[in-house]
Design a protein around this motif. Sequence first.
Motif, PDB file in Angstrom:
ATOM      1  N   TYR A 183      49.330  57.826  23.731  1.00  0.00           N
ATOM      2  CA  TYR A 183      48.871  59.055  23.090  1.00  0.00           C
ATOM      3  C   TYR A 183      47.372  58.988  22.853  1.00  0.00           C
ATOM      4  O   TYR A 183      46.904  58.148  22.095  1.00  0.00           O
ATOM      5  CB  TYR A 183      49.602  59.230  21.763  1.00  0.00           C
ATOM      6  CG  TYR A 183      49.372  60.573  21.104  1.00  0.00           C
ATOM      7  CD1 TYR A 183      50.121  61.689  21.484  1.00  0.00           C
ATOM      8  CD2 TYR A 183      48.429  60.724  20.104  1.00  0.00           C
ATOM      9  CE1 TYR A 183      49.936  62.911  20.881  1.00  0.00           C
ATOM     10  CE2 TYR A 183      48.226  61.956  19.494  1.00  0.00           C
ATOM     11  CZ  TYR A 183      48.988  63.042  19.892  1.00  0.00           C
ATOM     12  OH  TYR A 183      48.800  64.253  19.279  1.00  0.00           O
ATOM     13  N   VAL A 184      46.642  59.823  23.551  1.00  0.00           N
ATOM     14  CA  VAL A 184      45.187  59.758  23.407  1.00  0.00           C
ATOM     15  C   VAL A 184      44.637  61.017  22.751  1.00  0.00           C
ATOM     16  O   VAL A 184      43.439  61.194  22.630  1.00  0.00           O
ATOM     17  CB  VAL A 184      44.489  59.565  24.780  1.00  0.00           C
ATOM     18  CG1 VAL A 184      44.848  58.213  25.363  1.00  0.00           C
ATOM     19  CG2 VAL A 184      44.882  60.684  25.742  1.00  0.00           C
ATOM     20  N   GLU A 185      45.562  61.904  22.330  1.00  0.00           N
ATOM     21  CA  GLU A 185      45.081  63.166  21.747  1.00  0.00           C
ATOM     22  C   GLU A 185      44.620  62.915  20.310  1.00  0.00           C
ATOM     23  O   GLU A 185      44.847  61.865  19.736  1.00  0.00           O
ATOM     24  CB  GLU A 185      46.185  64.229  21.750  1.00  0.00           C
ATOM     25  CG  GLU A 185      47.143  64.207  22.936  1.00  0.00           C
ATOM     26  CD  GLU A 185      46.476  64.349  24.288  1.00  0.00           C
ATOM     27  OE1 GLU A 185      45.591  65.201  24.399  1.00  0.00           O
ATOM     28  OE2 GLU A 185      46.830  63.601  25.220  1.00  0.00           O
ATOM     29  N   GLU A 186      44.024  63.920  19.751  1.00  0.00           N
ATOM     30  CA  GLU A 186      43.578  63.848  18.365  1.00  0.00           C
ATOM     31  C   GLU A 186      44.793  63.838  17.440  1.00  0.00           C
ATOM     32  O   GLU A 186      45.744  64.580  17.651  1.00  0.00           O
ATOM     33  CB  GLU A 186      42.720  65.098  18.096  1.00  0.00           C
ATOM     34  CG  GLU A 186      42.397  65.322  16.664  1.00  0.00           C
ATOM     35  CD  GLU A 186      40.915  65.241  16.397  1.00  0.00           C
ATOM     36  OE1 GLU A 186      40.178  64.822  17.300  1.00  0.00           O
ATOM     37  OE2 GLU A 186      40.527  65.590  15.277  1.00  0.00           O
TER      38      GLU A 186
END
Lengths: 792, 203, 467
Positions: A141-144
């Motif tokens: 998970y690289v989202e904000e």
Amino acid sequence: MSDTAETTEEVVVDPNAVNITINGVPHVARKGQLVIDAAADAGEYIPRFCYHERMTPVGKCRMCLVECDSGRGPAVTVSCMVPVAPDMKVDTESPTTKRMQEGILELLLANHPLDCPVCDKGGECPLQDQAFSHGPGESRYVEEKRHYEKPIAISDLVFLDRERCILCDRCTRFADEVAGDALIHFNSRGNNTHITTFPDEPFASYFSGNTVQICPVGALTAKPYRFKARPWDLAQQESTCTTCSVGCRTVVQTSRDELLRVMGVDSDPVNHGWLCDRGRFDFESVKSEHRVQQPLVRVGADLQPATWNSAIAAAAALITEALAAGGAGSVAVLGGARGTNEDAFAWARLGHEVIGTPNVYAQMGDGLPAGLLALPRATIDQMASAATVVLLGPDLKEELPVLYLRLRAAAEKGRTRVIEFAPRHTGLTSYAWKHIGYEPGTQVQAMKSALADEAVAAQLAAGPVVVVAGRANLAESSAATVAAVREVLAAVPGATVLPAFRRGNVVGALQVGMRPRPGGLDTRGTLQAAAAGKIECLVLVGADPLSDFPDTDLARRGLAGATRIIAVDTFVTESAARANVVLAASAYAEKSGTHTNLEGRVTSLAAAVTPAGNCRADWMIAADLALELGTDLGYGSVADVTSDIAAKVAGHAGVTPDAVAGDGVLAEVNPQLDPMNQVEVQVGERNAYEYRLVVSRVLYDQAVGTAMSPSLAHLTRASAVHLHPLDIERVGTTDGARVKVSSTRTSVVFGVVADPSVLRGTAWVPFNQPGPEVGELIDCFAAVNDVRIETI
Amino acid sequence: MSRLNEANTLLAKEIIGRYPKARSATIPLLHLSQQQNGHITNDAIAHIAELVGATSAEVLGTCTFYEMFKMEPVGKYLVNICGTMSCQLLGADELMHHAEHSLGVKAGGTTADGMFTLEHAECQAACTEAPNMQVNYRHCHRMTTEKFDQLIDDLRAGRLDGDIPQHGTLARVRQVIPAEKAAGVALPDVPVEPAWMADGGKS
Amino acid sequence: MSSYPWAAGYIDDGDRPKIVTSRFQHDDGFTLDRYHATGGYQGLRAALGRTPAEVHEEVKKATVLGRGGAGFPAGTKWGLMPAGKFPRYLVVNGDESEPGTYKDRLLMERDPHQLIEGCLIAAYAAGLSQVFLYIRGEMPLAHERVATALNEAYAAGYIGKHILGSKFSVDIVLHWGAGAYVVGEETALIESLEGKRGEPRLKPPFFPAAIGLYGQPTIVNNVETLSNLPWIAVNGAAAFTAIGTETSPGTRMVAVSGHVNRPGVYEIINGTTTFRDLLYGEEFCQGIRNGNELKAFVPGGGSAPWFTPEQLDLPFEGRQVGAAGSMLGSGAIMVMDHTTDIPKAALTLTHFYAAESCGQCTPCREGGTWLERVLQRVVDGRGSRADLDQLLEIGESICPGSFPHASSTTLGLAATPFPYKMTTICFVGPSAYAPVHSALTLFREEFEAKIVERKHIPVTVGAPEHE
Ligand SMILES: Cc1cc2nc3c(=O)[nH]c(=O)nc-3n(C[C@H](O)[C@H](O)[C@H](O)COP(=O)(O)O)c2cc1C
Ligand code: SF4
Ligand code: FES
């Protein structure tokens, strides 16, 4: 078939057995059991977050998904919601199960901050642990991540960090379903869902601390523990909470000889894992800097530090002088309800056997006669499964909070119908099948007419009946309540009684012997005799009549009139400050021993930290004093006292050190307890201009346990007179104004609170709250106390 | 002060009376309150909680779940442009773009004069008439930029006052159940078999 | 006002039998007078002349498949209530919000008495003590029409105490929704009706027929489902099953929207009409706009896996469409021509389901938003190839194992029939994934075309907006 000794084996078919297999291994589960629990019984732990054995399953987190085959091929199954079925094949290790567990964990961690190093939960965090054992190992998970204002105080005691929250619905379910205080709730929707309180309406629940304990991440933290320790530094021991007489099972956690946290233990017969906030957090008082750390001896006007030898000698001298001056009958011992059974037994022996006085009593004039303990006793479980509970007593929510939780649950689930007799609305009123409000002094009539009611009679005939009896009003003689209890027992022969005595170990103290011998005085009698100059030596064992005895004037006159006073206490209380000698007692968690709760269950208490300063256990002080007075009680250790109790106290033969471990053992009813004698109560008519006084306790008062615990001290309310709104009009005053309240004793000025829960014609004042002392108005010899209320 | 006023409190009690459990009236009462005040205030929530016998936290939890309840004031007209599939295929983005431009606010904003709040909306059950929008939930089908400008003009000029009440008024007709005609609520804990089932119902 | 056209969208061409839309030709079909003049409340009278069990039997024989999405036969559903347990409730599902769906609103606005009569017949037949008519909040006209009709019907003695002088007594309570798609799910509808957040309940263990509103047996039926009942009560089950096919009797309202020449709502014969008929037929949509090519279509509401021109000859029939890897759902067809930006179309739907997630269960709450964010990045031209695989991986966490999709011969993949495995409580989570899965397996090259592989990331002052 051979005709020799072949006997056909009796196959006993258990109708509740369900045969299943778990990971290929056969297992016998119980009918209706959830798959997650059946698997646990078989030794297969299925990971979970939202599931909690004591609450309705909701199946929200989806962590417990496994594959189950009920004959139609493996299906994705929420193991926390689905019960076992015959021949079900549960697979907690299939590739799909593994894939689901990894998937859910990855998704749970997606928005979870990685602040484990600074999180209180780090090291004992189910999310952390299960991520390790069942997680994918890495996050993609690289989202904000979601952002919220960092911890917000949702109450005086609990902080919420919404970024850490995984929305498992445990705290909210607890608040709604267990505590009945639905003050925290989900808000918004979808990915924005979060927990909050209503603005300006904090999570002011007496049970808020439980949410911290059951939160599976570090989203909820308790103010008294935040940033105090790391879990791996904690040592812990099982113990029992002595704050009230429910005797909840606990673990006491310490680090470097400091008490840091108390957690509830899931004890099936007692507390189901829950604690009230007072019981959870009042350990702070043990650490208080105001504790008495060594014995004090009066030198002129001052109490000055002394050695134990000189203090014991001084105390012994006071007793010897008293015996010389007035004989054994001029010595009285009050208290003992705060300590262990061992403390109480040693003091009872000192009083009765060594000093020889019949005047020994563990209650402070605020309970019911000890004879109530001789009636056929109910257990908490029996109460919570009875068809009917007749509640004749105090507001359980305020005085015995976890007993309230148990009874509330029974009423909510429709198992039990509660018929409540009370002079005002209580925490249980809204769950009661019938609430019968009575004016003090009239409970017998109220009971008689209720028993004559057909619907009530039918209900009482419908199944087991348990009477929960306690003192509902300190401004009224206990005789009326006792008489009302007699009425029910006469009408319902099989009924049993659960005595709602309040103070920590009062039942234990009374049972092991801290009660008057024939001809002896109770507390009221003792104080009256002292006021008349007939008490040469008054011994206060953890007793503070000046703040606890309902009739303040009598307490004051009694203490003033007692020639000599010895106080055994943890703090220099108002009463101890009048003593000639103060013997420094060790406190909760500083000593081991046993405790008896209101149903007679004896459990163990652990010494988790060394006593403050030079403090000693009460039983030790009694033994030292006895020796100084020339008698060896024969106690070298607390275990000696425990065995002595088992040997000498009727009904306690089974109370062995082994038996008191864990959930403990029920002591049998002591046949030596005096049955209740019949006292006729004569209650005069209330003058129409007067209000009948109702005085009772609320959870947070000025008792040392709360007053000396910084997190709880400010939770008291103001001492004020509560009137029904219509009576406020009648008096001609307004909510918040000040009024003069006069009894036969004196007048006191109080603020007024409009309170629809108060019966018309009565006035309720909470006891022992900051502000004017309501005890000043009470005459403890009067059957009831009436007051006049005037504007000023 | 934005509790329900006296008339609405009476109406609220009547609505509550239609349900076996008072809490069921939560959403209708929130609508009633929004009709009274244009949006939902904390006082209103506390009042509704009292009326339906729930805690304020519970009513707030319900309130914030639903799109239509606005906890902050919005314009007199709420302009919802549908952006779900069929509308999107037929020009919803362009319509939204135009709306933002011509009203001078971004989606989610309210015009300075307090007349219009512009919002992105999801499927409005008019997919064959795309692109769609709603003004205070009144449907406007097959929108074009010209039709949009005309509509805004008409609304500003008050030419549509008869058709589109201000934000909060959901329906201008209320159900009335005359007491003498009502069959009565069916309480869940009163297990009575309906009278017409008693004979022949099981045959 | 002009943007409030009568029966907007409804198209009545050709001479198909009409069961539920017969009054749509009248501008005043919603009034009691018109309803009376066109045979109104005759079904109720016919029903009251029979025993409840007989009426129930008739509905069972007619096999009215639920029109809300799941297609479960109404009569059978009523029979699932535990015998002897009362009271029982009827909750009418008028929450219509599934993308592409447009029929219940028309039925409520155009012919509210027909729905009311349907409710009364159901209540009579199944012993339902009180009816709650839950209408989506964003449909004020439907509210006004239904409220007016209810008021008229009470005044005329059709609802309330001793209906038409019989022993039958029931109230119908109009209930407001407030904007939340997930509330259309029947258990969420019940929660919402109890005044709570519209979070679906887990089923199994309990279905509403056993434990529903206030814990009592409850029937949830769709508006269109119930609107069929007056006709059946008058004309009989045999007449109903004479229309359509054995597995799909009667008619269905279907909304066809998107890139067709004549989008509209049609009442079609159930089970026989093919998608080709619907999209190209003269009496229906008359082809793709501007003579364009058909690229793909969604056959049954936004949650349904997509079809391509290869499936055009399938009939509008539940089993066959299911076998082909999709579903008929709520009768909503959305058509995409060759100009459609497929990734963007998928994003629109994924956004819808992510935004409409109730948020109670982890995979939907977290997975839906994650899908949307990755997809958004790809659509914006900021995605990577790894993102495309990531989308399928996230989907795997929502629906472990194979996910249904069109049995495309070109892809050589076998169709996966329902039900598929899912980790969520309800279908919202999988619905967020359905369009991603369909679009990505059928049109992967369109996604790849949006990916600009970066060899290195240039470090410049005043970096481009996107990074
Ligand atoms: C996420 C979701 C949304 C739904 N929305 C609707 C809806 O808006 N209207 C409807 O009638 N059914 C909807 N349904 C189907 C209902 O759950 C239910 O099956 C239906 O109302 C039953 O009525 P029927 O048997 O008459 O079709 C939805 C289902 C799901 C899972
Ligand atoms: S799948 Fe989504 S909408 Fe359905 S219960 Fe789970 S979170 Fe709610
Ligand atoms: S533990 Fe079963 S879903 Fe959370």
